[in-house]
Design a protein around this motif. Structure first.
Motif, PDB file in Angstrom:
ATOM      1  N   ALA A   4       0.926  -1.372   0.017  1.00 47.33           N
ATOM      2  CA  ALA A   4      -0.012   0.048  -0.001  1.00 47.33           C
ATOM      3  C   ALA A   4       0.766   1.097   0.081  1.00 47.33           C
ATOM      4  O   ALA A   4       2.102   1.151   0.519  1.00 47.33           O
ATOM      5  N   THR A  62      -6.485  -0.219   4.116  1.00 50.12           N
ATOM      6  CA  THR A  62      -6.490  -0.991   2.680  1.00 50.12           C
ATOM      7  C   THR A  62      -5.138  -1.478   2.466  1.00 50.12           C
ATOM      8  O   THR A  62      -4.209  -1.564   3.270  1.00 50.12           O
ATOM      9  N   HIS A  67      -5.815  -1.066  -5.469  1.00 47.45           N
ATOM     10  CA  HIS A  67      -5.359  -0.277  -6.421  1.00 47.45           C
ATOM     11  C   HIS A  67      -5.516  -0.825  -7.638  1.00 47.45           C
ATOM     12  O   HIS A  67      -5.466  -0.263  -8.620  1.00 47.45           O
ATOM     13  N   THR A 102      -9.171   4.124  -0.076  1.00 51.14           N
ATOM     14  CA  THR A 102      -7.930   4.167  -1.018  1.00 51.14           C
ATOM     15  C   THR A 102      -8.091   5.798  -1.626  1.00 51.14           C
ATOM     16  O   THR A 102      -6.847   6.241  -1.985  1.00 51.14           O
ATOM     17  N   ALA A 213      -6.584   8.122  -5.832  1.00 50.35           N
ATOM     18  CA  ALA A 213      -6.012   7.000  -6.579  1.00 50.35           C
ATOM     19  C   ALA A 213      -6.141   7.361  -7.832  1.00 50.35           C
ATOM     20  O   ALA A 213      -5.148   6.901  -8.577  1.00 50.35           O
TER      21      ALA A 213
END
Length: 595
Positions: A4, A62, A67, A102, A213
């Protein structure tokens, strides 16, 4: 290893402040999700903290797979000191929240301190300079509100759907020790009572929104030198395995797409692994009325989690009564069906809906209600079940005692303590599935079927070549260690455990840009750190036991073998490692960690 990205966001409720801390090295070591949360909790929660006190901390995170756009990745992790077990507990939930978290650009969110009034915390996209965008909104109007009412409130006041919200129901506010954190209205961070942790801190809800993201994706398409300079680092060049997993999820003909985990109900009953009548029996004569077929008959549309083509969720509706819910899954069928002596799937659906609205773990709630039914000789009384569920959530009448959970309340009701480490049993009974029994005993969070997830080998639900004899424990400890490690890696990636049979070991390693041995090492670090934290709170071999341990031949020898494989002491404690291996590594100058 792919991991992450982003800083740690610390939200201090006592000070009404927010700050970020870089954690790149920690992410490289622990990937994300449960691994990251466990590492942070180990360092930053005092070993003597009160689970319902301000010194406890709750972590949400997360992982790198959030992603991606592949299946089985619509999940996220939550970790805190559990008010139910008194040990460190991680839980995870599906739905759609993970992509929205995210989108804020934070790798993890840490909730510390406590508020003197009920709050909603709104987390928005991290700024270009890493500064947090967090607001604290008093929400007295949401006091004792049910979960769907919380979602409706933020849809109206902030134009945010339920997929952006993590909240608690009345049970969390009232300190029910098995209260859940709910998202998307029906998805739960269920086990361990983390909803009560938020309630004790005065947090009714957290909301997440941002498009970080997408901006990171744009950054990853810069030249390599520019990307290095910008530290964009989200690698969207996923291997072929990502597309293969998504394709196989879409084309699979798994029965779970029609019946979810309820598909195993009749098999569990047939082999004698379906807890019934508060664990006094292991099969249920009324199983046909609560079977996977009955669940499938009530399913009225497809349901899924973010990006997942497997679509194993269960939106269900009964036209006659008007009850509408999601599920029930197998564990809820067990807890509010066979264990309560209830043989009508609509009654199980009603209990499931109540738990979702009030914010409670269906397993822990169903088990403690079943315990009460046994004490009153009222098995099968579905109307009483619903009444007791409501009393528990509001701590009214007998519900005040039952809200403490089976472990703390069983003596008052003359019942046996059907828990491990204070966590009530899920299904897949270990008296028949002996390897799963050992997995219940060794799991750091207690009697949970998904921690070691050994039952598929013993029904079996796997290829015949991988199946194991359910009787006995010979040769099973090494496989259990491997499964616990793999699941810890999955929970850090984060990848859904229902990817079993689709995501192979090699594919999982490829998705994380590593090899399987490294994933096993990652899992071992996480499991050991959880164990070391719990050891510091007094947990040892005496807690790695079962109500029926004497019925499983070779149980104590298998437990010793399990410890030896992990390199632990025979009393179930982690030995002192070389300097630095297990030190509490204070980050950000946090004074609550050891010096």
């Amino acid at each position: 290893m792919r991991h992450a990205q982003g800083p740690l966001l610390t939200v201090d409720l006592s000070e009404r402040s927010a700050a970020t801390t870089p954690i790149d090295d920690r992410l490289a070591e622990f990937v994300g999700g449960r691994g990251l949360n466990t590492s942070l909790a180990y360092d930053r929660i005092p070993f003597d903290a009160d689970p319902l006190g301000p010194e406890n901390r709750l972590y949400l995170s997360t992982g790198p797979m959030q992603h991606s756009t592949t299946s089985f990745t619509g999940r996220m992790a939550a970790t805190a000191l559990s008010p139910l077990t008194n040990g460190l507990c991680s839980s995870n939930a599906g739905g759609f929240l993970s992509r929205n978290v995210t989108g804020t650009g934070f790798a993890a969110v840490e909730i510390v301190g406590e508020s003197d009034e009920l709050l909603a915390i709104h987390v928005r996209e991290v700024g270009d300079g890493g500064e947090p965008d967090v607001t604290f909104e008093p929400v007295p109007d949401l006091e004792q509100a049910e979960v769907s009412a919380v979602s409706e409130r933020f849809a109206e006041s902030h134009d945010l759907s339920a997929e952006h919200v993590a909240c608690i129901g009345p049970a969390g506010e009232n300190g029910v020790r098995f209260a859940s954190i709910m998202t998307s209205d029906t998805r739960a961070f269920g086990r361990g009572g983390l909803g009560a942790v938020l309630g004790a801190k005065g947090v009714k809800a957290l909301t997440f929104d941002g498009d970080h993201a997408a901006r990171s994706a744009a950054g990853s398409r810069m030249s390599s030198s520019d990307a290095d300079d910008a530290d964009a680092a989200i690698d969207l060049d996923w291997p072929d395995e990502a597309a293969a997993v998504h394709r196989d999820a879409a084309t699979s003909d798994s029965i779970m797409k029609r019946q979810g985990t309820a598909s195993v109900t009749e098999l569990a009953n047939e082999v004698g692994a379906l807890p019934s009548y508060y664990f006094s029996e292991t099969s249920f004569e009324g199983v046909e009325g609560i079977s996977g077929d009955r669940v499938e008959e009530k399913k009225y549309k497809k349901g899924t989690c973010s990006q997942c083509a497997f679509a194993c969720k269960l939106p269900t509706r009964d036209e006659e009564t008007g009850v509408e819910t999601e599920g029930p899954e197998f564990e809820t069928v067990m807890a509010f069906g066979s264990n309560a002596g209830v043989d009508d799937i609509v009654d199980v659906m009603r209990a499931n809906e109540l738990c979702d609205e009030l914010g409670m773990d269906t397993i822990s709630c169903g088990d403690v209600v079943s315990m009460f039914l046994e004490s009153e000789d009222e098995f099968g009384n579905a109307e009483l079940v619903r009444s007791i569920v409501e009393q528990i959530a509001y701590r009214e009448g007998v519900g005040d005692k039952l809200a403490e959970g089976v472990h703390r309340a069983h003596g008052e009701f003359g019942a046996d303590d059907w828990t491990v480490k204070g966590l009530p049993f899920s299904g897949h009974d270990g008296r028949h599935l002996n390897g799963q029994g050992l997995a219940f005993a060794t799991a750091n969070r207690g009697a949970d079927h998904m921690y070691g997830e050994f039952y598929p080998y013993e029904y079996p639900l796997v290829d015949p070549d991988d199946a194991l004899d359910p009787e006995g424990l010979d040769g099973k400890p090494p496989k259990l260690v491997e499964k616990e490690n793999r699941n810890a890696a999955l929970d850090s990636a984060i990848v859904c455990k229902f990817s079993r049979g689709i995501v192979s070991d090699g594919q999982l390693a490829a998705l994380l840009d590593t090899d399987y041995e490294a994933l096993q090492a990652l899992g071992a670090r996480i499991v050991e750190r959880e164990r070391a934290f719990n050891n510091s709170r007094g947990f040892d071999r005496d807690d790695d036991t079962l109500p029926y341990a004497d019925e499983i031949e070779g149980f104590e020898a298998a437990l010793s073998e399990y410890y030896a494989i992990r390199g632990w002491n025979d009393d179930g404690t982690v030995p002192d490692r070389d300097a630095g291996d297990m030190d509490r590594d204070v980050i950000g100058g946090d004074a609550t960690a050891d010096d």
